[in-house]
Design a protein around this motif. Structure first.
Motif, mmCIF file in Angstrom:
data_model
loop_
_atom_site.group_PDB
_atom_site.id
_atom_site.type_symbol
_atom_site.label_atom_id
_atom_site.label_comp_id
_atom_site.label_asym_id
_atom_site.label_seq_id
_atom_site.Cartn_x
_atom_site.Cartn_y
_atom_site.Cartn_z
ATOM 1 N N GLN A 42 0.835 -1.200 0.000
ATOM 2 C CA GLN A 42 0.000 0.000 0.000
ATOM 3 C C GLN A 42 0.875 1.257 0.000
ATOM 4 N N GLN A 43 1.964 1.251 0.779
ATOM 5 C CA GLN A 43 2.861 2.412 0.811
ATOM 6 C C GLN A 43 3.526 2.623 -0.547
ATOM 7 N N ALA A 44 3.891 1.535 -1.226
ATOM 8 C CA ALA A 44 4.485 1.656 -2.557
ATOM 9 C C ALA A 44 3.492 2.285 -3.529
ATOM 10 N N GLU A 45 2.223 1.912 -3.423
ATOM 11 C CA GLU A 45 1.188 2.491 -4.280
ATOM 12 C C GLU A 45 1.016 3.978 -3.991
ATOM 13 N N ILE A 46 1.010 4.336 -2.731
ATOM 14 C CA ILE A 46 0.882 5.742 -2.338
ATOM 15 C C ILE A 46 2.081 6.531 -2.844
ATOM 16 N N ASP A 47 3.281 5.973 -2.681
ATOM 17 C CA ASP A 47 4.496 6.645 -3.151
ATOM 18 C C ASP A 47 4.459 6.859 -4.662
ATOM 19 N N TRP A 48 3.984 5.854 -5.405
ATOM 20 C CA TRP A 48 3.884 5.961 -6.856
ATOM 21 C C TRP A 48 2.919 7.071 -7.235
ATOM 22 N N LEU A 49 1.744 7.089 -6.600
ATOM 23 C CA LEU A 49 0.758 8.125 -6.905
ATOM 24 C C LEU A 49 1.285 9.511 -6.538
ATOM 25 N N ARG A 50 1.941 9.607 -5.395
ATOM 26 C CA ARG A 50 2.507 10.895 -4.972
ATOM 27 C C ARG A 50 3.531 11.392 -5.995
ATOM 28 N N ALA A 51 4.409 10.514 -6.460
ATOM 29 C CA ALA A 51 5.418 10.896 -7.448
ATOM 30 C C ALA A 51 4.754 11.348 -8.748
ATOM 31 N N LYS A 52 3.714 10.637 -9.146
ATOM 32 C CA LYS A 52 2.989 10.984 -10.371
ATOM 33 C C LYS A 52 2.358 12.366 -10.233
ATOM 34 N N LEU A 53 1.738 12.617 -9.080
ATOM 35 C CA LEU A 53 1.107 13.915 -8.841
ATOM 36 C C LEU A 53 2.147 15.037 -8.784
ATOM 37 N N GLU A 54 3.274 14.781 -8.111
ATOM 38 C CA GLU A 54 4.320 15.799 -8.024
ATOM 39 C C GLU A 54 4.874 16.131 -9.407
ATOM 40 N N LYS A 66 -6.152 10.295 -18.206
ATOM 41 C CA LYS A 66 -6.714 9.730 -16.980
ATOM 42 C C LYS A 66 -6.744 8.212 -17.075
ATOM 43 N N ASP A 67 -7.117 7.694 -18.223
ATOM 44 C CA ASP A 67 -7.173 6.238 -18.403
ATOM 45 C C ASP A 67 -5.793 5.597 -18.279
ATOM 46 N N GLN A 68 -4.745 6.262 -18.779
ATOM 47 C CA GLN A 68 -3.391 5.725 -18.660
ATOM 48 C C GLN A 68 -2.953 5.686 -17.192
ATOM 49 N N ILE A 69 -3.247 6.761 -16.475
ATOM 50 C CA ILE A 69 -2.878 6.813 -15.055
ATOM 51 C C ILE A 69 -3.617 5.732 -14.280
ATOM 52 N N LEU A 70 -4.917 5.576 -14.546
ATOM 53 C CA LEU A 70 -5.691 4.538 -13.863
ATOM 54 C C LEU A 70 -5.179 3.145 -14.220
ATOM 55 N N LYS A 71 -4.835 2.939 -15.484
ATOM 56 C CA LYS A 71 -4.317 1.640 -15.917
ATOM 57 C C LYS A 71 -3.008 1.317 -15.197
ATOM 58 N N GLU A 72 -2.109 2.303 -15.108
ATOM 59 C CA GLU A 72 -0.848 2.099 -14.398
ATOM 60 C C GLU A 72 -1.082 1.827 -12.920
ATOM 61 N N ALA A 73 -2.035 2.555 -12.322
ATOM 62 C CA ALA A 73 -2.338 2.366 -10.895
ATOM 63 C C ALA A 73 -2.881 0.965 -10.653
ATOM 64 N N LYS A 74 -3.785 0.500 -11.505
ATOM 65 C CA LYS A 74 -4.351 -0.836 -11.349
ATOM 66 C C LYS A 74 -3.278 -1.906 -11.532
#
Length: 79
Positions: A42-54, A66-74
């Motif tokens: 879960q922390q790795a997922e949060i870190d990935w999303l945080r880096a993407k947002l930054e 948006k679809d690419q980001i969601l696909k990568e997140a999934k």
């Protein structure tokens, strides 16, 4: 494997015991290790999303849809 001694509140200890008694896990140690693995994932997922947002914030925009980001997140979530 490292051996640790931890103190648990009574409700948490009872919950751990119940999981073992219900044969969800073979031991409290197995359950605690699984919970830690889940927290690390879960922390790795949060870190990935945080880096993407930054990255998006610092550039002012992102080229990813948006679809690419969601696909990568999934993909990250599902391993």
């Amino acid at each position: 494997m490292a051996r640790q001694s931890i103190s648990l509140t009574e409700p948490n200890d009872e919950w751990l015991k119940a999981q073992v008694e219900n044969q969800e896990y073979s031991s409290k140690s197995e359950l605690v290790n699984d919970l830690i693995r889940q927290a690390r994932k879960q922390q790795a997922e949060i870190d990935w999303l945080r880096a993407k947002l930054e990255k998006a914030e610092s550039s002012g925009f992102t080229n990813d849809t948006k679809d690419q980001i969601l696909k990568e997140a999934k993909k990250l979530i599902n391993g």
